[in-house]
Write a protein that holds these residues in place. Structure first.
Motif, PDB file in Angstrom:
ATOM      1  N   ASP A 267      39.164 -75.400 121.635  1.00  9.56           N
ATOM      2  CA  ASP A 267      38.052 -74.694 122.270  1.00  9.56           C
ATOM      3  C   ASP A 267      37.131 -75.662 123.004  1.00  9.56           C
TER       4      ASP A 267
ATOM      5  N   ASN B  19      33.831 -70.843 116.517  1.00  8.32           N
ATOM      6  CA  ASN B  19      33.553 -69.828 117.532  1.00  8.32           C
ATOM      7  C   ASN B  19      33.626 -68.415 116.967  1.00  8.32           C
TER       8      ASN B  19
ATOM      9  N   GLU C 235      38.869 -77.338 126.126  1.00 12.21           N
ATOM     10  CA  GLU C 235      39.088 -76.409 127.241  1.00 12.21           C
ATOM     11  C   GLU C 235      37.955 -76.484 128.251  1.00 12.21           C
TER      12      GLU C 235
ATOM     13  N   SER D 123      40.992 -75.561 130.563  1.00 11.17           N
ATOM     14  CA  SER D 123      41.150 -74.145 130.913  1.00 11.17           C
ATOM     15  C   SER D 123      41.448 -73.962 132.394  1.00 11.17           C
TER      16      SER D 123
ATOM     17  N   ARG E 285      41.138 -74.959 115.696  1.00 10.13           N
ATOM     18  CA  ARG E 285      40.771 -74.376 116.987  1.00 10.13           C
ATOM     19  C   ARG E 285      39.620 -75.117 117.639  1.00 10.13           C
TER      20      ARG E 285
ATOM     21  N   LEU F  47      34.735 -65.301 124.161  1.00  7.75           N
ATOM     22  CA  LEU F  47      35.599 -65.731 123.064  1.00  7.75           C
ATOM     23  C   LEU F  47      34.915 -65.521 121.720  1.00  7.75           C
TER      24      LEU F  47
END
Length: 795
Positions: free
Chosen positions: A509, A468, A512, A518, A505, A126
């Protein structure tokens, strides 16, 4: 030339360092304590829990360090020796703890000083994708082309779990080439955005007499009925000819709409043919009797299209013979449906336009028209070597996330100029130079040296924690001025970044991996046992957790809200799934909870209940371990060898509680289950689909029946405190907000630094937590305190 250097440098970065550490032989006081109090049970092949202390004492301390920490913790917590064994005196225990702690601290601090907490850490898939996006101005998906990453200590950012094989290096080259191809295509090409509108007749099937899976025309609209036929509702008019991002705006109303809610509709993409069965979920919306408009963005590969259909599995579904639908077959069955009144499809790009990408890559160079299709155009410059050197240097400073000097640039510049002198066209040579930079370990790896991080490393670590991706211009300016090394400036930058659109985000992120969101697709509740669960519910569950954590961040709410709260975020579909009344609309909204809702905190979110179940049954052990490690901060060691796992009896003929009580009679298991079982049993009222239940289902031939065993969610903690139900469990856990905060800090630092918090980090973690006490351990306060801590600012 360059690939060979990359492989050698990457191998060196990943090779284990040779470190001089303390000998494994424990201090005399530690050995004497263990001999007197522990060796009887922990020696030889039959050692309790598989822990042979004689073998441990003779092993390399680097390899056995975590086991020594576990021994220290169990003695410190009074678990070792067990209560029914002879106990050491108070002074003996204190001496052991003091000497063992000093020994372990000295050992780990020496290692930190020699090579740092974090080993060679590289960009995740990512992070690589987003960095290439920001560096080159492109928007194409890249992470999907990379091999799956392992997670160590819960995160794929942890350096010790990252590897770099020849296959991965080749894959990296492939991804870099794809990114550069797209960047140069747009830099030298014309804009390719467009917008087209389609009427209902253009949306619907072309031949109304043919049985197929496209919408039918009915009363001037393109209609799709509730049904179970695969790909029903596909829209060939949206088929992509070129890969890219597409924006769909659809105008829809409902048919035969239920009285208490609308017709929930799914939007998915794919080839929509049996030879390519996979569909990707884009979103969902609720249609009422009034025409509404909704917009969705999705990446489409050539040949892929949108599929839009009623997706609420609580609705009655029409039956269609032969896997195809004829016009007029759905309406007589009195099922709900959707009517499309038109759509608009646009080819779009995220990020900078073509002109901005040209400036990123080529500066102010003037381009000539390409002389041959498929070739990059020539450029107009009287000083090609100087221009190449300048462009490469600017690009490298951004790619390496710090300034570069002439010596560092020499191999890239020399090779690129060699290509130019050998007859390679200017842009092809420049692209080759960019490729070499993007394949350099300086790009792929974090550049950090043992000790305190410099301003550029701090900027990089902060940016990859919160976004990220690479630092933006303002963060680079703060690093260049040295201001980022000042606590006040660092906090201001972190607050700015969290407030930025990209800061939204961070929660997604982080959650997850921290909360395994995820993995929400890994299992699917059995539709025969848990009717009504569908992809709309699943996506709404994930959205609930993300929105809740974002609210905690925005309002700096106490981390005790993870365990219990008076609100959550619901839409109409998820509220119906949970059995909560009074929620309307398809957007997630903040909803006040009542005691009868039996919800509160992330602990009770359907997303967590689903990822901690296997789709058919729940297990107090699996849920208990997960909750203990992810939310409560309790480290649960792996089960001893030779102890069989506990599997629930899905026939409901025997209580899982009865089976676990027998399991706990094994002394090897009891010490861990006193930590695991409280959380596991407290959540047993939630089924694998995240709904409340008062009884376990009695199952016959894979179908649910009434009259199962009553769920008993009561239990007691290891310290003897008892609770009767979920509410009692929440109340007791919330009393220890400090432990909840310490867990969040450890999870955050593991994710953000690339290494788990070690024995030598405990004091610093406690200091971070203590500094946020005035905010009642607010989520935002903990994040800001963590990024300003010595742990975060040191390799």
């Amino acid at each position: 030339m360059f690939p060979t250097r990359i492989a050698i440098f990457a191998a060196l970065l990943c090779a284990p360092a040779v470190v001089c550490v303390a000998q494994a032989d424990p201090p005399p006081e530690v050995r004497a304590f263990l001999t007197a109090s522990c060796m009887d049970c922990h020696t030889g092949d039959s050692a309790a829990a598989g822990l042979d202390l004689q073998q441990l004492s003779a092993s390399d301390l680097t390899a056995s360090f975590d086991k020594w920490v576990r021994v220290f913790d169990r003695v410190h917590e009074g678990e070792m020796p067990p209560a029914d064994y002879d106990q050491p005196t108070g002074p003996q225990r204190k001496t052991f703890e003091r000497v063992a702690e000093d020994w372990l601290l000295k050992t780990q601090r020496q290692e930190y000083q020699t090579r740092g907490r974090v080993q060679g850490r590289r960009l995740t898939n990512l992070q690589l994708e987003r960095t290439l996006h920001d560096l080159l101005g492109i928007d194409i998906p890249l992470a999907v082309e990379m091999p799956e990453e392992p997670r160590t200590h819960g995160f794929n950012t942890v350096a010790s779990g990252q590897s770099i094989s020849h296959f991965q290096l080749q894959n990296h080259l492939t991804v870099v080439d794809a990114a550069l191809d797209e960047a140069f295509r747009r830099a030298v090409g014309e804009p390719d955005e467009w917008t087209r509108s389609f009427s209902p007749r253009e949306i619907a099937r072309r031949n109304p007499r043919r049985r197929c899976r496209e919408p039918e025309m009915l009363n001037g609209a393109a209609v799709v009925w509730s049904g179970n036929t695969t790909y029903y509702g596909r829209l060939p008019v949206t088929t992509a000819r070129r890969p890219g991002w597409y924006r769909l705006t659809i105008r829809t109303s409902g048919l035969n709409v239920p009285e208490d809610h609308g017709v929930w509709t799914t939007v998915r993409t794919g080839m929509c043919v049996s030879s390519a069965p996979m569909l990707r979920t884009v979103g969902a919306y609720e249609v009422t009797g009034q025409t509404g408009e909704w917009t969705f963005d999705a990446w489409l590969n050539p040949g892929e299209m949108f599929e839009i259909r009623p997706g609420d599995k609580t609705l009655k579904e029409a039956r269609f013979a032969g896997g195809q639908i004829g016009a007029g077959e759905g309406e007589p069955q009195n099922v709900a449906g959707i009517a499309h009144h038109g759509l608009t499809l646009s080819r779009i790009h995220y990020g900078p336009d073509n002109a901005a990408i040209r400036r990123l890559l080529l500066g102010d160079l003037t381009l000539r028209a390409a002389t041959k299709k498929g070739r990059l155009p020539a450029v107009e410059t009287e000083r090609p070597k100087q221009v190449l050197r300048q462009l490469l240097t600017v690009f490298a400073s951004r790619a390496f996330r710090r300034p570069v000097d002439a010596e560092q640039m020499r191999p890239y510049v020399e090779r690129t100029i060699e290509d130019l002198q050998s007859g390679t066209r200017f842009l092809d040579a420049l692209r080759g130079g960019y490729r070499a930079i993007l394949c350099s370990p300086r790009f792929l790896y974090f550049e950090e040296s043992p000790g305190r991080l410099d301003a550029w490393s701090v900027a990089t670590r902060l940016s990859y924690l919160l976004w990220n991706t690479m630092p933006d211009e303002r963060l680079r300016e703060a690093a260049a001025s040295g201001g980022l090394l000042q606590r006040e400036q660092l906090i201001l930058q972190a607050q700015r970044m969290l407030a930025d659109d990209r800061g939204q985000r961070f929660v997604k992120d982080f959650a997850e991996q921290w909360l395994d969101l995820s993995e929400i697709d890994f299992t699917e509740p059995d539709r025969r046992l848990y009717r009504g669960f569908d992809v709309i519910v699943q996506e709404s569950m994930v959205g609930e957790t993300e929105a809740f954590l974002q609210e905690m961040l925005d309002e700096d709410l106490s981390v005790s809200h993870l365990i219990d709260s008076e609100f959550t975020f619901l839409n109409n579909r998820l509220a119906r799934h949970y059995g909560i009344e009074g929620v309307t609309g398809d957007r997630l909204q903040k909803v006040a909870l009542k005691p009868q809702d039996r919800r509160g905190g992330v602990l009770t979110h359907g997303s967590l209940m689903k990822v901690t179940a296997n789709g058919s049954t729940t297990s107090p052990v699996l849920r208990g371990v997960w909750i203990s490690e992810r939310l409560l901060g309790l480290e649960i060691p792996p089960p001893p060898e030779g102890v069989p796992a506990i599997e629930p009896d899905i026939r409901g003929a025997r209580s899982i509680r009865d089976m676990l009580e027998k399991h706990k009679s094994d002394a090897n298991c009891a010490s861990c289950h006193t930590k695991i079982d409280p959380a596991g049993f407290a959540l047993e009222n939630f089924d694998p689909a995240g709904r409340w239940r008062d009884r376990y289902p009695a199952v016959s031939r894979n179908r649910r029946k009434g009259g199962g065993i009553v769920v008993d969610a009561g239990y007691q903690f290891a310290d003897g405190r008892e609770f009767r139900d979920l509410r009692g469990f929440q109340q007791l856990v919330r009393q220890d907000g400090r432990s909840l905060a310490a867990n969040v800090v450890r999870q955050l630092l593991t994710y953000g630094t690339g290494a788990p918090c070690g024995f030598a980090d405990r004091e610093a973690v406690s200091a971070i937590v203590d500094s946020t006490k005035s905010s009642e351990f607010g989520f935002r306060s903990l994040i800001l305190a963590a990024v300003a801590s010595d742990i975060f600012l040191t390799k």
